[in-house]
Design a protein around this motif. Structure first.
Motif, PDB file in Angstrom:
ATOM      1  N   THR A  37       0.825  -1.213   0.000  1.00 16.22           N
ATOM      2  CA  THR A  37       0.000   0.000   0.000  1.00 16.22           C
ATOM      3  C   THR A  37       0.856   1.259   0.000  1.00 16.22           C
ATOM      4  O   THR A  37       0.611   2.202  -0.758  1.00 16.22           O
ATOM      5  N   GLY A  38       1.885   1.281   0.844  1.00 11.46           N
ATOM      6  CA  GLY A  38       2.735   2.458   0.936  1.00 11.46           C
ATOM      7  C   GLY A  38       3.567   2.701  -0.310  1.00 11.46           C
ATOM      8  O   GLY A  38       4.006   3.835  -0.566  1.00 11.46           O
ATOM      9  N   ALA A  39       3.793   1.654  -1.109  1.00  7.05           N
ATOM     10  CA  ALA A  39       4.592   1.793  -2.331  1.00  7.05           C
ATOM     11  C   ALA A  39       3.739   2.046  -3.560  1.00  7.05           C
ATOM     12  O   ALA A  39       4.269   2.235  -4.653  1.00  7.05           O
ATOM     13  N   GLY A  40       2.412   2.047  -3.403  1.00  9.49           N
ATOM     14  CA  GLY A  40       1.525   2.240  -4.539  1.00  9.49           C
ATOM     15  C   GLY A  40       1.429   3.694  -4.960  1.00  9.49           C
ATOM     16  O   GLY A  40       1.843   4.611  -4.234  1.00  9.49           O
ATOM     17  N   GLU A  41       0.877   3.918  -6.142  1.00  9.11           N
ATOM     18  CA  GLU A  41       0.755   5.269  -6.680  1.00  9.11           C
ATOM     19  C   GLU A  41      -0.278   6.094  -5.932  1.00  9.11           C
ATOM     20  O   GLU A  41      -0.154   7.308  -5.797  1.00  9.11           O
ATOM     21  N   GLY A  42      -1.342   5.438  -5.465  1.00  7.69           N
ATOM     22  CA  GLY A  42      -2.324   6.137  -4.640  1.00  7.69           C
ATOM     23  C   GLY A  42      -3.316   6.991  -5.393  1.00  7.69           C
ATOM     24  O   GLY A  42      -3.785   7.992  -4.860  1.00  7.69           O
TER      25      GLY A  42
END
Length: 247
Positions: A37-42
């Motif tokens: 989640t923290g490495a996703g584009e968001g």
């Protein structure tokens, strides 16, 4: 309830489970959102989705994010959320053709609204019972599947072919009147009316009345709005035409 994994899915499940009254424990070997989640584009994209379940899920997600960042009942600035638009560039003629076809499919919904407007106005245009100058159908509310008398989702088509970004106070009041006439919405019950981009108004019928010999209801509508401009008009005492003129 024990939830393993504090990523986007796990954290969301923990939040709404606890809000539902369940005793909830969230565990992870690392920090919250410390993995995928923290490495996703968001990004939460809506404009690239065709009508269907995926678009409905994206719109639901957009509404939930807005609620999470609201000042009342949400986390406010503790949750990072920036609403913004996007730009899609076609580098080749084939890409342009595909995007044009995709946009054409999205235009089918407002076109359907305009067709309904034309049919209503050609057959039996509505007329205000006390003011005959107020006449015609200029808004069409297209309801999404699953809409109820407690919460409704819609796209509001407006003449000459636009969508209302607002949930539409007029449409909210009209929908409540319709539901009341059908016996589906009683007085003093909240009705949440959500637009196609996730903004929402909460309406409530506070009483009944009579207008031009016809039964009527008294609506209230609450929601959020932003000032986008101001205007000032002055009537000069030396102006010979302070009220304008008619040719």
């Amino acid at each position: 309830m024990v939830i393993v994994g504090a990523g986007m899915v796990g954290a969301a499940c923990a939040l709404y489970a606890s809000r539902a009254g369940l005793r909830t424990v969230l565990v992870d070997r690392g920090p919250v959102a410390g993995g995928t989640t923290g490495a996703g584009e968001g990004n939460l994209l809506v404009s690239d989705k065709e009508p269907g379940p995926e678009l409905q899920l994206a719109l639901l997600s957009l509404r939930l994010w807005r609620e999470l960042t609201a000042g009342t009942g949400g986390f406010g600035t503790a949750v990072e959320f920036h609403a913004k638009g996007g730009l899609v560039v076609a580098a080749r003629p084939a890409d342009l053709a595909a995007l044009t076809a995709f946009a054409g499919g999205q235009d089918e919904i407002p076109a359907a609204g305009l067709s309904l407007m034309a049919a209503v106005n050609a057959d039996e245009p509505p007329v205000h019972p006390e003011d005959p100058t107020i006449t015609g159908c200029h808004h069409v509310q297209l309801l999404a599947p699953g809409s109820t008398a407690e919460r409704s989702r819609h796209a509001m088509a407006i003449h000459p072919g636009w969508f209302d970004r607002s949930p539409c106070g007029t449409g909210t009041s009209a929908r409540m009147a319709q539901l009341y006439a059908r016996g589906e919405l009683p007085l003093h019950q909240d009705f949440v009316n959500e637009s196609f981009i996730g903004t929402a108004f909460t309406g409530r019928l506070t009483g009944v009345a009579e207008v031009g010999g016809r039964p009527a209801v008294l609506p209230t509508v609450t929601g959020r709005a932003w000032i986008t401009g101001t205007a000032q008009y002055l009537l000069d005492p030396t102006d010979p035409f302070p009220g304008g003129f008619l040719l």
